[in-house]
Design an enzyme around this catalytic site. Structure first.
Site, PDB file in Angstrom:
ATOM      1  N   PRO A   2      88.966 -22.546  74.527  1.00 11.04           N
ATOM      2  CA  PRO A   2      89.027 -23.870  75.173  1.00 11.04           C
ATOM      3  C   PRO A   2      87.908 -24.787  74.701  1.00 11.04           C
ATOM      4  CG  PRO A   2      88.550 -22.126  76.777  1.00 11.04           C
ATOM      5  CD  PRO A   2      88.634 -21.473  75.443  1.00 11.04           C
ATOM      6  N   GLU A   3      88.283 -25.983  74.317  1.00  5.74           N
ATOM      7  CA  GLU A   3      87.312 -26.987  73.888  1.00  5.74           C
ATOM      8  C   GLU A   3      87.263 -28.089  74.947  1.00  5.74           C
ATOM      9  OE1 GLU A   3      85.826 -27.581  70.551  1.00  5.74           O
ATOM     10  OE2 GLU A   3      86.907 -26.207  69.249  1.00  5.74           O
ATOM     11  N   HIS A  90      92.402  -9.216  85.100  1.00  7.63           N
ATOM     12  CA  HIS A  90      91.282 -10.038  84.635  1.00  7.63           C
ATOM     13  C   HIS A  90      91.026 -11.263  85.511  1.00  7.63           C
ATOM     14  CE1 HIS A  90      91.000  -7.429  81.214  1.00  7.63           C
ATOM     15  NE2 HIS A  90      92.270  -7.637  80.929  1.00  7.63           N
TER      16      HIS A  90
END
Ligand code: ZN
Length: 270
Positions: A2-3, A90
């Protein structure tokens, strides 16, 4: 990975679920991600009302009426799931609002992080204390970038990835913006003229804004129960396109610089 635009999209997706809501449950489901989850996070967040959500660089901030900000980073593989039917392996943090919405932070590789910091200390908090301006902010201009890179012999690509110069720019957006501005990634920072820096700043803002807009349309697709926030695909001009034709007809090239791939066109970028 993710940016900045993915984090912006994630925050926009969390906002309608959390803003103005009281948190009935805040439950870390393990002790650490990349580093320990603060032991008092549960107690400081539970029962608080979320007053606002925002983004700084690649961090999401969830602010509460107790004067705290919970800061999340998605690392390599983090994403939020909205109203999951059941919890998965998770899912490392579970939030429930009094109104009955559920959110989980899922991060298989655990390079992400969670912190809680008083709002009054936010600017002193380590990732933020030395950070440069936001690339979409009004103080990120060609004149600023020219001054910030004055006399620097390092390649412009490396300087743009330096968080002290500009916050939250990642490899993909730097490659794309340099291509759009016609600047070679290896060009020395100090050697670039102010008009070229002005063009570069416009390209950075344009490529980020377009990705955020694309993320917004993805978000609408995910605005449903059990939706997932955080990732979207985009067609890049050079990134990931080694050996394919640039719009000028030349082939996109790839070089590895300090472990990262640089994609560029040697005909368009000087
Ligand atoms: Zn080209």
């Amino acid at each position: 990975m993710p940016e900045l635009p993915e984090v912006e999209t994630t925050v926009a997706g969390l906002r309608p679920v959390l803003e103005g809501q009281r948190l009935a449950l805040v439950e870390p489901r393990r002790a650490d991600l990349r580093r320990p989850i603060p032991v008092d996070l549960r107690q400081r967040m539970t029962g608080s009302v979320v007053t606002s959500l925002s983004r700084r660089a690649k961090y999401g901030l969830i602010e509460t009426d107790r004067g705290d900000a919970m800061i999340f980073h998605l690392g390599m593989s983090g994403r939020w799931r909205i109203d999951p039917v059941e919890l998965e392996k998770h899912d490392h943090l579970l939030l429930e609002t009094v109104s009955g919405r559920r959110l989980v932070l899922n991060d298989p590789r655990r390079f992400g992080s969670l912190d809680i910091v008083p709002l009054s200390d936010l600017e002193k908090h380590p990732p933020f204390a030395t950070m440069g301006p936001e690339p979409l902010g009004d103080d990120f201009t060609g004149a600023y970038l020219k001054a910030a890179t004055r006399d620097r012999k390092a390649p412009i690509k490396q300087l743009l990835l330096d968080q002290k110069i500009v916050a939250g720019l990642g490899n993909i957006y730097v490659c794309e913006a340099l291509h759009m501005a016609g600047i070679a990634p290896r060009q020395k920072g100090g050697a670039i003229s102010k008009p070229r820096y002005e063009r570069l700043v416009m390209a950075i803002k344009q490529v980020l804004t377009a990705a955020i807009a694309a993320g917004g349309s993805t978000l609408r697709d995910f605005a449903r129960p059990d939706g997932e926030l955080g990732y979207f695909a985009k067609d890049w001009l050079v990134y990931g396109r080694e050996g394919q034709a640039c719009h000028c007809g030349a082939l996109v090239q790839r070089r590895i610089d300090s472990g990262r791939s640089t994609f560029y066109c040697s005909q368009c970028q000087k």
